[in-house]
Enzyme design. Structure first.
Site, PDB file in Angstrom:
ATOM      1  N   SER A 123      63.069 129.376 107.590  1.00  0.00           N
ATOM      2  CA  SER A 123      62.332 129.846 108.332  1.00  0.00           C
ATOM      3  C   SER A 123      60.994 130.421 107.988  1.00  0.00           C
ATOM      4  CB  SER A 123      63.006 130.698 108.622  1.00  0.00           C
ATOM      5  OG  SER A 123      62.428 131.908 109.869  1.00  0.00           O
TER       6      SER A 123
ATOM      7  N   ASP B 149      65.952 123.834 118.738  1.00  0.00           N
ATOM      8  CA  ASP B 149      66.293 125.569 118.166  1.00  0.00           C
ATOM      9  C   ASP B 149      65.506 126.168 119.060  1.00  0.00           C
ATOM     10  OD1 ASP B 149      65.986 127.566 116.038  1.00  0.00           O
ATOM     11  OD2 ASP B 149      64.558 126.286 115.007  1.00  0.00           O
TER      12      ASP B 149
ATOM     13  N   HIS C 102      68.860 127.674 114.238  1.00  0.00           N
ATOM     14  CA  HIS C 102      68.053 127.429 113.812  1.00  0.00           C
ATOM     15  C   HIS C 102      68.209 127.180 112.176  1.00  0.00           C
ATOM     16  CE1 HIS C 102      64.449 128.846 112.521  1.00  0.00           C
ATOM     17  NE2 HIS C 102      64.913 129.824 111.671  1.00  0.00           N
TER      18      HIS C 102
END
Length: 269
Positions: A100, A221, A250
């Site tokens: 991320s 996601d 995610h």
């Protein structure tokens, strides 16, 4: 506080696990800590040297003064911290795995000191979350404003709603893990961090990334639309390849860890 007697890597709980000629730095994302990698660590540690640490915003960091709200308003200070940790631990030519927000942090660090990196593995990464006329980030500006407002006013309720959506509502243990990490981080840090992450825009930085990249995208996601993987593959200057994992959420290292390890081992071979 980092002092001459206590290095940044020590303050951020840096540790080395496993053995092997290849060194992999595993870097967690928003709201979590290094324990988020626990499922994949034993599957990689037999053949690779793994390096893990916690970001200053993490609830696992005992010295709360390390997270300076005025300092960490962009990803650049995090990239500087990453470089410092790699230098302190005397690491060379690492494979960087960033989840991320940490994927972009790794990209920034690679533009500052490319000699430290052999390859970048970008897991559910996004260079920007807000839609523009020519870019689909996944969120309208009003969405991010509402998100920050909810974190400010109803943090406990927000994490109860956000955790299952971000992870996978069918995987209760993984949802609980993320929920626990968010709760440990706390509302005050979460507000500041959410602004830094969700208002970020690093699209222009991608053309400066020359280290080979492997982009690992989730097929479903809520935080990062599927088109973002293709966007990264197109815009990153260095050689890049896109791998899409068939999964929900995610966090492939939580809910699709065997598939993620299969991709990682394929890359590392």
């Amino acid at each position: 506080m980092v002092t001459p007697e206590k290095s940044l890597s020590t303050a951020l709980n840096a540790r080395t696990i496993g053995s092997g000629n290849e060194t992999i730095v595993l870097c967690h994302g928003f709201g979590t800590d290094q324990s988020i990698w626990d499922k994949i660590i034993p599957l990689l540690a037999e053949n690779y040297t793994l390096v893990l640490f916690d970001w200053p915003f993490s609830g696992a960091v005992t010295d709360k003064s390390l997270y300076d709200h005025a300092k960490y308003t962009s990803f650049e200070p995090y990239a500087d911290d990453l470089i410092t940790i790699i230098d302190e631990m005397d690491l060379k030519c690492v494979t960087f795995v960033g989840h991320s927000m940490s994927a972009m942090i790794g990209c920034i660090a690679s533009t500052k000191k490319p000699e430290l990196f052999k390859r970048l593995i970008l897991v559910t990464a996004s260079p920007g979350y807000i839609n523009t006329d020519d870019y689909e980030g996944g969120f309208e500006s009003s969405d991010t404003e509402q998100l920050v407002s909810t974190i400010e006013s109803q943090y406990e309720n927000w994490i109860s709603i956000y955790a299952p959506i971000a992870v996978d509502p069918n995987d209760v243990a993984s949802v609980d893990k993320f929920h626990s990490c968010l709760k440990s981080m706390g509302a005050e840090v979460a507000i500041s961090l959410a602004k830094t992450v969700f208002y970020s825009d690093y699209r222009d930085m991608l053309e400066k990334v020359q280290i080979p990249c492997i982009i690992i995208q989730s097929s479903n996601d809520m935080a990062v639309p599927l088109n973002i993987g293709h966007y990264l593959e197109e815009k990153i200057k260095g050689v890049s390849t896109l791998e899409i994992i068939d999964m929900i959420g995610h966090f492939p290292h939580l809910t699709a860890h065997l598939k993620l390890v299969e991709v990682l081992k394929g890359v590392l071979r």
